[in-house]
Design an enzyme around this catalytic site. Structure first.
Site, mmCIF file in Angstrom:
data_model
loop_
_atom_site.group_PDB
_atom_site.id
_atom_site.type_symbol
_atom_site.label_atom_id
_atom_site.label_comp_id
_atom_site.label_asym_id
_atom_site.label_seq_id
_atom_site.Cartn_x
_atom_site.Cartn_y
_atom_site.Cartn_z
ATOM 1 N N THR A 289 0.839 -1.197 0.000
ATOM 2 C CA THR A 289 0.000 0.000 0.000
ATOM 3 C C THR A 289 0.874 1.247 0.000
ATOM 4 O O THR A 289 2.064 1.194 0.307
ATOM 5 C CB THR A 289 -0.902 0.063 1.240
ATOM 6 O OG1 THR A 289 -0.120 0.459 2.385
ATOM 7 C CG2 THR A 289 -1.584 -1.251 1.504
ATOM 8 N N ASP A 290 0.275 2.370 -0.324
ATOM 9 C CA ASP A 290 0.906 3.644 -0.023
ATOM 10 C C ASP A 290 0.684 3.923 1.468
ATOM 11 O O ASP A 290 0.023 3.167 2.182
ATOM 12 C CB ASP A 290 0.325 4.748 -0.907
ATOM 13 C CG ASP A 290 1.302 5.889 -1.146
ATOM 14 O OD1 ASP A 290 2.195 6.098 -0.294
ATOM 15 O OD2 ASP A 290 1.183 6.589 -2.157
ATOM 16 N N TYR A 291 1.227 5.025 1.925
ATOM 17 C CA TYR A 291 1.292 5.359 3.353
ATOM 18 C C TYR A 291 -0.113 5.384 3.967
ATOM 19 O O TYR A 291 -0.936 6.217 3.630
ATOM 20 C CB TYR A 291 1.952 6.726 3.491
ATOM 21 C CG TYR A 291 2.582 7.036 4.818
ATOM 22 C CD1 TYR A 291 3.957 7.026 4.976
ATOM 23 C CD2 TYR A 291 1.809 7.370 5.919
ATOM 24 C CE1 TYR A 291 4.542 7.347 6.187
ATOM 25 C CE2 TYR A 291 2.384 7.681 7.131
ATOM 26 C CZ TYR A 291 3.749 7.669 7.263
ATOM 27 O OH TYR A 291 4.336 7.989 8.465
#
Length: 765
Positions: A289-291
């Site tokens: 995932t992104d942050y």
């Protein structure tokens, strides 16, 4: 209650299919399957979930506000699969030692970072690099960055960012390759090859991560993290090609985007991550995932943390960045039969396979050679490469009376808020770069000009006089300083300096953090105080060379009018000052071409070259009533995709085809003569576009299908040859099949997307 019952049935059915898949799993690498399968058989469910957890210990530039507590204890407990934000061989080695000496199964960690345009040696921003149209050079930039980053302990980079972007209000256009899927795909594949090389287990290569999957560049209104909504045809034809190119190049990992697709956030979108990415495209790596993207599904309206974590896992997400939703909730979801152990095991397998491919099980410390770090990081050869990449990213937009290149004699007034500034040379997302090592323009001009030139300097203006905007631009340190002298005094001093010179070089633009992540702008003009500076300088009557730095296209019609010559340099990294001086003084003849269209004004956005006709297109000539147009501005961009000048001139002859009728099993040979009709040797990017006149799915007015960057000496002519196949004439039809259709086509060749020579041909079955 009906919905809950349906979900339980779906989970049971899907869980059975996943169990069957786990039993028959084969990656094609027998030895890796044996090793990973044996390791998985020894792991507890908690240890498997732990591998899905990507943390940062803090202490760096973060893309959110969360810092994970107790990281050391989690590593020892086997609850961490990788770390990012850890910089330096010593720190990385200590963290790796925790995993391989103090955790039960001694599984090594991945160490990642945002290596977006160089590592500690910072190169031009990716949008600038793309303007070189030099694919081998772009590949080499990733190769150099990988060499430096691996020397300093890293084995994973969150790059390339390949989102197609047609809206310059979106700040992250700085990180991509612009608006075109063909060029974007070429850049994407080159970056993956550069990072990963031919052997990802070598200690000078690392694992790439293509991002942001998918469609992040189409955020509504150009507002970061905003929703995205488009047809499937638009996805396949225009936005997906760069991601697929990365997959075809063997990219090791993919990062999810923050936006939703068809009403489902990308991180929890099974159609996107499993049906498309894995089943259709054959992706063999893992998805991260992104942050905190899983946690952010809550605000999208997809459920609580347990629900969205389970949804993300079922969709095909393998690793959770920072949010710890997997760590905190998957065991509970497993106990409640909302997910299956087979799903957890498959995600864990993908993480372990990545570590195996990197050679970490064989040698967890292979990237932590302190002597190599001393030798490679910020070495002279990397600074030289940064300078080379920078000169080739510069785009000459105007050059009246051949004001450029500058003579190495006389007096030059160097003026502007970015003329003697180290803070902004690196550009956005230079997380490991040291701004104090950058070369400002004043220093670079003195380095290049020699003793025969008298360079006098005046600041002239602040980047902005708006203190609220300056505060936002200074979130990572001072980028937009407000001078102690008043704006009026700065301006008057600059005019006085200009009046003492033969020529003026004005260096203006954005602060580095006025573009990038969370840096969308609804007004993409140059700050008004800088335009006022240019107006005052133009009134002196001296030749005015404008050098502009920005991370996006700006609306610069007024500034272009004021300038005698105009050079766009984006943000060029550590060697910015030297590289800009190289171009200004003619040590390098600029060859860059724009990869995003520049609008006349913000109301034109989105404006891009490969648009479609309407049923009432505005034809050439005067504006007509009841046609698709504006009352106050042209439909066309101010500066078109592919545009860029040189210190020399190139003349194109007529396009010649070796046949006017092409069979599907044949190639069409396209030839155009290009002559250097000026006084300097120079490089030209010869661009080929096609238009399909009649198709079952309406086609854009033109599509880039090939390009060549060639060097031509003064007075020399070269025959540039392209060979088109039926593959170049294909498109996605209404059933999302990649097809060609017989019919009439136009081929167009020129130095930009607007100024082209044309020829017609027919495709037969």
């Amino acid at each position: 209650m009906k919905r809950l019952s349906w979900l339980i049935v779906a989970v049971i059915v899907f869980g059975c299919s996943q169990t069957k898949q786990a039993q028959t799993y084969s990656s094609g690498d027998v030895e890796m399957d044996r090793f990973v399968g044996d390791l998985l058989s020894k792991m507890t469910i908690e240890e498997k979930i732990g591998q899905l957890n990507l943390l940062t210990p803090g202490g760096g530039i973060l893309t959110g506000s969360v810092v994970n507590p107790d990281v050391e204890q989690k590593i020892k407990a086997g609850n961490v699969g990788g770390l990012f934000g850890v910089i330096g061989v010593d720190k990385i080695r200590k963290a790796q030692e925790l995993a391989v000496t103090q955790s039960r199964l001694k599984i090594p960690l991945l160490f990642g970072s945002d290596v977006i345009h160089g590592y500690k040696t910072t190169f031009p921003i990716p949008l600038g690099l793309s303007c070189s149209w030099d694919i081998p050079m772009i590949e080499r930039s990733a190769r150099v960055a990988a060499n430096e980053a691996t020397a300093d302990g890293l084995n994973w980079v969150f790059s390339p960012m390949v989102d197609i972007a047609r809206d310059p209000r979106w700040g992250r256009v700085a990180e991509g390759a612009g608006e075109d899927p063909y060029l974007g795909a070429a850049v994407s594949a080159a970056m993956v090859r550069g990072y990963q090389g031919t052997n990802m287990a070598a200690d000078t290569t690392l694992m790439a991560c293509v991002k942001h999957f998918a469609l992040y560049g189409a955020a509504e209104g150009g507002r970061d993290y905003n929703t995205t909504d488009m047809s499937r045809l638009q996805m396949y034809e225009y936005y997906f090609p760069p991601y697929k190119a990365a997959v075809d190049a063997g990219v090791g990992s993919a990062m999810t985007s923050f936006n939703e697709i068809d009403g489902i956030p990308a991180t929890g979108n099974r159609w996107l991550l499993t049906e498309l990415l894995r089943n259709q495209w054959g992706f063999k790596g893992f998805v991260v995932t992104d942050y905190t993207a899983i946690n952010e599904m809550i605000d999208h309206g997809s459920g609580d943390l347990q629900q969205v974590s389970a949804q993300a896992l079922r969709a095909g997400t393998d690793m959770d960045m920072v949010g710890e939703g997997f760590l905190k909730t998957l065991k509970k979801s497993l106990d409640e039969k909302a997910i299956t152990e087979a799903e957890i095991t498959l995600a864990c397998r993908r993480i372990l396979e990545a570590k195996y491919k990197l050679g970490l099980f064989q040698d967890p410390y292979k990237y932590t050679n302190a002597q190599r770090a001393t030798r490679e990081v910020l070495s002279a050869d990397k600074r030289a490469a940064a300078r080379e990449f920078a000169v080739r990213s510069s785009v000459l937009l105007k050059n009246t009376n051949q004001t450029l290149p500058l003579k190495k004699t006389g007096t030059i007034a160097l003026i502007g808020p970015l003329a003697n500034d180290k803070n902004n040379m690196l550009g956005t997302w230079a997380v490991s770069g040291d701004k104090d090592l950058s070369i400002p323009v004043l220093t670079g001009m003195k380095n290049v000009a020699g003793a025969g030139v008298n360079i006098i300097y005046s600041k002239g203006a602040n980047i902005t006089d708006d203190t609220a905007l300056a505060k936002k631009a200074n979130v990572f340190g001072e980028r937009a300083s407000i001078d102690s002298l008043s704006p009026a005094r700065l301006l008057s001093d600059a005019v006085a300096t200009a009046n003492r010179a033969d020529v003026i070089v004005a260096v203006v633009g954005e602060a580095s953090e006025m573009s990038g992540e969370a840096a969308s702008r609804s007004d993409i003009n140059l700050p008004g105080n800088q335009t006022a500076l240019l107006e005052a300088l133009a009134k002196t009557g001296k030749p005015l060379v404008v050098v502009m730095m920005s991370g996006r296209p700006l609306t610069i019609t007024r500034e272009m009018q004021l300038a005698t010559s105009f050079l766009h340099v984006w943000f060029q990294g550590h060697e910015a000052g030297n590289a800009i001086a190289d171009v200004l003084f003619g040590n390098y003849n600029p060859s860059g071409k724009l990869t995003m269209s520049f609008p006349y004004n913000v109301g034109q956005i989105p404006v891009y070259y490969n648009h479609k006709n309407t049923g009432r297109p505005q034809g050439p000539g005067p504006t007509q009533k009841f046609r698709s147009n504006y009352l106050d501005v042209s439909n066309d961009p101010f500066l078109p995709f592919g545009f860029g000048l040189s210190y020399t001139t190139f003349t194109y002859g007529d396009v010649r085809l070796d046949k006017t009728t092409m069979q599907a099993n044949e190639q069409l040979r396209v030839t155009v003569p290009v002559t250097n009709s000026g006084r300097f040797a120079g490089e030209e990017v010869v661009q080929l576009y096609i238009h399909d006149k009649v198709a079952s799915v309406t086609q854009p007015v033109k599509k880039l299908k090939a390009f060549q960057k060639i060097m031509i000496r003064p007075g020399e002519s070269r025959e540039v040859v392209f060979n088109l196949s039926v593959e170049d004439l294909k498109f996605y039809n209404s059933e999302f099949k990649w097809v060609s259709e017989p019919g009439e086509f136009t081929v167009m060749v020129g130095g930009n997307s607007r100024d082209v020579k044309r020829a017609d041909f027919t495709l037969r079955n």
